[in-house]
Design a protein around this motif. Sequence first.
Motif, PDB file in Angstrom:
ATOM      1  N   ILE A 105       0.825  -1.218   0.000  1.00  0.00           N
ATOM      2  CA  ILE A 105       0.000   0.000   0.000  1.00  0.00           C
ATOM      3  C   ILE A 105       0.857   1.266   0.000  1.00  0.00           C
ATOM      4  N   ASN A 106       2.055   1.196   0.551  1.00  0.00           N
ATOM      5  CA  ASN A 106       2.909   2.382   0.568  1.00  0.00           C
ATOM      6  C   ASN A 106       3.708   2.542  -0.729  1.00  0.00           C
ATOM      7  N   GLU A 107       3.501   1.634  -1.703  1.00  0.00           N
ATOM      8  CA  GLU A 107       4.174   1.732  -2.991  1.00  0.00           C
ATOM      9  C   GLU A 107       3.242   2.200  -4.114  1.00  0.00           C
ATOM     10  N   VAL A 108       1.948   2.287  -3.848  1.00  0.00           N
ATOM     11  CA  VAL A 108       1.002   2.656  -4.900  1.00  0.00           C
ATOM     12  C   VAL A 108       0.166   3.865  -4.486  1.00  0.00           C
ATOM     13  N   ALA A 109      -0.290   4.583  -5.505  1.00  0.00           N
ATOM     14  CA  ALA A 109      -1.209   5.699  -5.300  1.00  0.00           C
ATOM     15  C   ALA A 109      -2.592   5.207  -5.710  1.00  0.00           C
ATOM     16  N   ILE A 110      -3.439   4.923  -4.735  1.00  0.00           N
ATOM     17  CA  ILE A 110      -4.753   4.371  -5.000  1.00  0.00           C
ATOM     18  C   ILE A 110      -5.642   5.461  -5.600  1.00  0.00           C
ATOM     19  N   THR A 111      -6.002   5.271  -6.869  1.00  0.00           N
ATOM     20  CA  THR A 111      -6.812   6.244  -7.595  1.00  0.00           C
ATOM     21  C   THR A 111      -8.276   5.851  -7.460  1.00  0.00           C
ATOM     22  N   VAL A 112      -9.102   6.772  -6.939  1.00  0.00           N
ATOM     23  CA  VAL A 112     -10.514   6.463  -6.723  1.00  0.00           C
ATOM     24  C   VAL A 112     -11.447   7.193  -7.685  1.00  0.00           C
ATOM     25  N   ALA A 113     -10.974   8.254  -8.341  1.00  0.00           N
ATOM     26  CA  ALA A 113     -11.825   8.995  -9.278  1.00  0.00           C
ATOM     27  C   ALA A 113     -10.966   9.624 -10.371  1.00  0.00           C
ATOM     28  N   ILE A 114     -11.491   9.605 -11.582  1.00  0.00           N
ATOM     29  CA  ILE A 114     -10.825  10.246 -12.714  1.00  0.00           C
ATOM     30  C   ILE A 114     -11.880  11.012 -13.505  1.00  0.00           C
ATOM     31  N   ALA A 115     -11.538  12.237 -13.896  1.00  0.00           N
ATOM     32  CA  ALA A 115     -12.429  13.063 -14.719  1.00  0.00           C
ATOM     33  C   ALA A 115     -11.687  13.440 -16.002  1.00  0.00           C
ATOM     34  N   ILE A 116     -12.387  13.356 -17.122  1.00  0.00           N
ATOM     35  CA  ILE A 116     -11.795  13.663 -18.419  1.00  0.00           C
ATOM     36  C   ILE A 116     -12.594  14.782 -19.054  1.00  0.00           C
ATOM     37  N   ASP A 117     -11.878  15.834 -19.448  1.00  0.00           N
ATOM     38  CA  ASP A 117     -12.516  17.004 -20.055  1.00  0.00           C
ATOM     39  C   ASP A 117     -11.666  17.457 -21.229  1.00  0.00           C
ATOM     40  N   GLU A 121       3.378   4.888  -7.956  1.00  0.00           N
ATOM     41  CA  GLU A 121       2.739   4.333  -9.142  1.00  0.00           C
ATOM     42  C   GLU A 121       1.224   4.388  -8.967  1.00  0.00           C
ATOM     43  N   MET A 122       0.532   4.955  -9.956  1.00  0.00           N
ATOM     44  CA  MET A 122      -0.918   5.064  -9.866  1.00  0.00           C
ATOM     45  C   MET A 122      -1.540   3.684 -10.023  1.00  0.00           C
ATOM     46  N   TYR A 123      -2.485   3.369  -9.145  1.00  0.00           N
ATOM     47  CA  TYR A 123      -3.141   2.058  -9.138  1.00  0.00           C
ATOM     48  C   TYR A 123      -4.644   2.261  -9.287  1.00  0.00           C
ATOM     49  N   PRO A 124      -5.198   1.959 -10.478  1.00  0.00           N
ATOM     50  CA  PRO A 124      -6.629   2.181 -10.714  1.00  0.00           C
ATOM     51  C   PRO A 124      -7.523   1.021 -10.277  1.00  0.00           C
ATOM     52  N   GLY A 125      -7.007   0.088  -9.528  1.00  0.00           N
ATOM     53  CA  GLY A 125      -7.779  -1.079  -9.126  1.00  0.00           C
ATOM     54  C   GLY A 125      -8.981  -0.754  -8.266  1.00  0.00           C
ATOM     55  N   HIS A 126      -8.966   0.384  -7.590  1.00  0.00           N
ATOM     56  CA  HIS A 126     -10.092   0.799  -6.746  1.00  0.00           C
ATOM     57  C   HIS A 126     -10.830   1.989  -7.347  1.00  0.00           C
ATOM     58  N   LEU A 127     -10.688   2.193  -8.646  1.00  0.00           N
ATOM     59  CA  LEU A 127     -11.362   3.297  -9.332  1.00  0.00           C
ATOM     60  C   LEU A 127     -12.872   3.128  -9.196  1.00  0.00           C
ATOM     61  N   ARG A 128     -13.535   4.127  -8.630  1.00  0.00           N
ATOM     62  CA  ARG A 128     -14.979   4.060  -8.402  1.00  0.00           C
ATOM     63  C   ARG A 128     -15.757   5.017  -9.293  1.00  0.00           C
ATOM     64  N   VAL A 129     -15.112   6.083  -9.750  1.00  0.00           N
ATOM     65  CA  VAL A 129     -15.821   7.095 -10.537  1.00  0.00           C
ATOM     66  C   VAL A 129     -14.981   7.460 -11.758  1.00  0.00           C
ATOM     67  N   LEU A 130     -15.592   7.400 -12.931  1.00  0.00           N
ATOM     68  CA  LEU A 130     -14.978   7.861 -14.169  1.00  0.00           C
ATOM     69  C   LEU A 130     -15.948   8.857 -14.787  1.00  0.00           C
ATOM     70  N   ILE A 131     -15.559  10.123 -14.786  1.00  0.00           N
ATOM     71  CA  ILE A 131     -16.425  11.192 -15.294  1.00  0.00           C
ATOM     72  C   ILE A 131     -15.891  11.634 -16.653  1.00  0.00           C
ATOM     73  N   ILE A 132     -16.764  11.643 -17.640  1.00  0.00           N
ATOM     74  CA  ILE A 132     -16.413  12.096 -18.981  1.00  0.00           C
ATOM     75  C   ILE A 132     -17.310  13.277 -19.306  1.00  0.00           C
ATOM     76  N   SER A 133     -16.703  14.413 -19.616  1.00  0.00           N
ATOM     77  CA  SER A 133     -17.500  15.613 -19.872  1.00  0.00           C
ATOM     78  C   SER A 133     -18.329  15.442 -21.147  1.00  0.00           C
ATOM     79  N   GLU A 134     -19.359  16.245 -21.254  1.00  0.00           N
ATOM     80  CA  GLU A 134     -20.245  16.188 -22.414  1.00  0.00           C
ATOM     81  C   GLU A 134     -19.486  16.527 -23.688  1.00  0.00           C
ATOM     82  N   ALA A 135     -18.576  17.501 -23.609  1.00  0.00           N
ATOM     83  CA  ALA A 135     -17.809  17.910 -24.786  1.00  0.00           C
ATOM     84  C   ALA A 135     -16.944  16.766 -25.315  1.00  0.00           C
TER      85      ALA A 135
END
Length: 127
Positions: free
Chosen positions: A26-38, A95-109
């Motif tokens: 756990i101290n070697e990864v950055a747990i990513t929980v949300a990503i937004a794309i615009d 190192e980013m770890y998307p294994g716990h990604l809970r939210v992926l936001i994609i803008s309308e554009a």
Amino acid sequence: MSMKKGIILLIICSVILTGCWDRREINEVAITVAIAIDEADGQSDNKYLISAQIVVPQEVSVEGSKGSAPVVSIKAEGKTVFEATQKLGKQSPREMYPGHLRVLIISEAVAENGIEEILDFFQETGN
């Protein structure tokens, strides 16, 4: 095969085939929980602006909490989703770890231009 050879083979296999070859501490990864794309602003050649929320483990635990936010946000721009996430990875201390990604936001554009490339990327790099 004799009984002796079978036992030796079993012992060798049990030694070789055990272990956690793909473990991640756990101290070697950055747990990513949300990503937004615009869309990136029109002032640069970049097409995508990606923001990510990364958990701060010390703030999530009850004992180590200092009262600040349990997540930190970072963002980066890129011509492709891959390039932007690579730049995000360079900003992150781990190192980013998307294994716990809970939210992926994609803008309308961005969604108006199609989301197949984006969904394919996250499916390939995901869990």
